[in-house]
Design an enzyme around this catalytic site. Sequence first.
Site, short mmCIF file in Angstrom:
data_model
loop_
_atom_site.label_atom_id
_atom_site.label_comp_id
_atom_site.label_asym_id
_atom_site.label_seq_id
_atom_site.Cartn_x
_atom_site.Cartn_y
_atom_site.Cartn_z
N CYS A 69 9.45 3.27 6.17
CA CYS A 69 8.08 3.93 5.30
C CYS A 69 7.73 3.87 6.18
CB CYS A 69 7.98 3.79 4.24
SG CYS A 69 8.46 1.68 4.26
N HIS A 125 0.05 1.56 3.61
CA HIS A 125 1.06 0.51 3.95
C HIS A 125 0.98 0.79 6.26
CE1 HIS A 125 5.79 -0.54 4.05
NE2 HIS A 125 4.42 -1.71 4.63
#
Length: 539
Positions: A69, A125
């Site tokens: 990710c 993130h």
Amino acid sequence: MSILSVGILLKSYDVFISNISADLLNSSNSFQGSNDLSYRGFNQITTPNLDAMGYNGIILNRHYTEAICTPSRAALLTGQYPIRIAMQGEPLKAGEDRHLPSDVQTLPQLLKELGYDTYLVGKWHLGQARRDDTPTRKGFDYHYGYWNGYVGYFDHEIPSPISPSITYNGYDMKENFKDAWMDKGKYATHLFTEKALDVIDQQNIDTPMFLMITHLAPHTGKDGLVEGYDEQEMNNTYSYVEDLQRRRYLDAVRHLDHSVGKIVEKLQQRNMLQNSVVVFMADNGAQINGRFKNAGSNFPLRGEKYSHHEGGIRNAAVLYSPLLEKKNYVHDELMHITDWFPTLYSLAGGNVATLNRIDGVDQWPSLSQNMKSRRKNMLINIDEARLYSGIIGYAGRYKLLNGTVQSGFYDTFSPEPTSLEQMDYDVAAILNSPVNKAIEESKYNPVILDEKLITGLRKYSSALRHFPKCTNKPENPEICNKYCLFDLWIDPCETENLINDRSKAKIVSTLKTRLQTFWRQVSPQANKIRGCQFQSSKI
Ligand SMILES: *[C@@H]1O[C@H](CO)[C@@H](O)[C@H](O)[C@H]1NC(C)=O
Ligand SMILES: *[C@@H]1O[C@H](CO)[C@@H](O)[C@H](O)[C@H]1NC(C)=O
């Protein structure tokens, strides 16, 4: 390309829905490449809204992301391969000091220069050790969501390691810099949907906007659990599925699909859909092994999250926009997640030629007219710390891998999800879905979906399942410890390593030379030791 330059720019809206924490990709029916979306040919899950989006627009059959990710998000928002900005390694851990370099321009920063309002709802993130690393200092006017890789679906907590044996839980749900305590307890998918709808409702219709929605679902939350919304209802809905984790996963996907329905419906209500580009994608393959496995599936592909095999990187993506000249088709051209950067930038009126240092290719001509892609090669990634890398060349036909991660732990085949064929594909659910209704109502699609069109598109987009090399797979495929070559056109399931095939020697040497060139351009990962030290043996 044409349409946006026709002076509707100031009234145009680029809405970017990304399922980026998704791990969604590979298992289901017809739409998500090999993931759990019903357009990909499985009946177990129905994702009527996403299916309707793809059938009315385009199903991206060869859409590649990074295998994990953080690198995927970095690639999306910078248009660069993560190796150039030291973001090619592990997902960021809570509290870790890695971030996007300060001299790199992000997509929302550039869109702001073009007059766009920019919003992020959901996961970030990409760094949070300093305020300057967080979304509102990286181009977003507004952020509602969390900074880390995942949180609990209801409590929004993430465990943060103090030492290998001690962790504590921290609350990670924020509106810009403020902790959103009042939202504790709300199911994350619903919460993000609500916020996204508010954003659209409040948008001044004369100002273009970029909205990126990055759901938690169906990533595992706290304690490695995907959570459905209401277990009782979930048990009823999925009574035909034995495995409880799988039921939770399916329920999380179902709510995600509803979310997409509500958002597209809202765009239509506000008369914004006519100038919108709506993209849905997963950021990496489903994780089927290890601590964060989510009961997803990448069937029939080989590999999963972390793997450079197709199951880790060839992920579900669909696109809908009234601005597409050709719609209702499956796009088979090579496309990489970095390509959205120049594609969206140019749609918004920017001049791609002025962008320096990007690896993405403007794919709008290829997408809008179903033409050949200008992209012929694609670096998969280089992890110089764990010594694995890969590249795809020859217009998407050949893949060269150089090593693998964790001795092939992530390179297995997803088992075929069971009980898939017990139900009929629910065509009526697609026709009646909020997405399909909104698109019909907008009257911008000359072609109205019907059963025949749906069946045809679905058959095509799920064709991988019937490839001879995919139906007849070896039990224990060779692990790619050193070099491997695969012919993805014939063998998308990567069952046969052609590295020693004499007739392919030229292809191998060409791909090696290209990969070697990228190795010389690697910007070394910062914190590679610290980033890994708290993790258990299998991530
Ligand atoms: C759902 O089913 C599982 C068994 O598969 C059971 O343990 C659980 O209690 C059920 N939940 C509810 C709320 O009925
Ligand atoms: C393959 O990986 C090794 C590291 O394991 C690296 O030294 C080598 O340069 C790579 N080969 C190519 C062709 O990129």
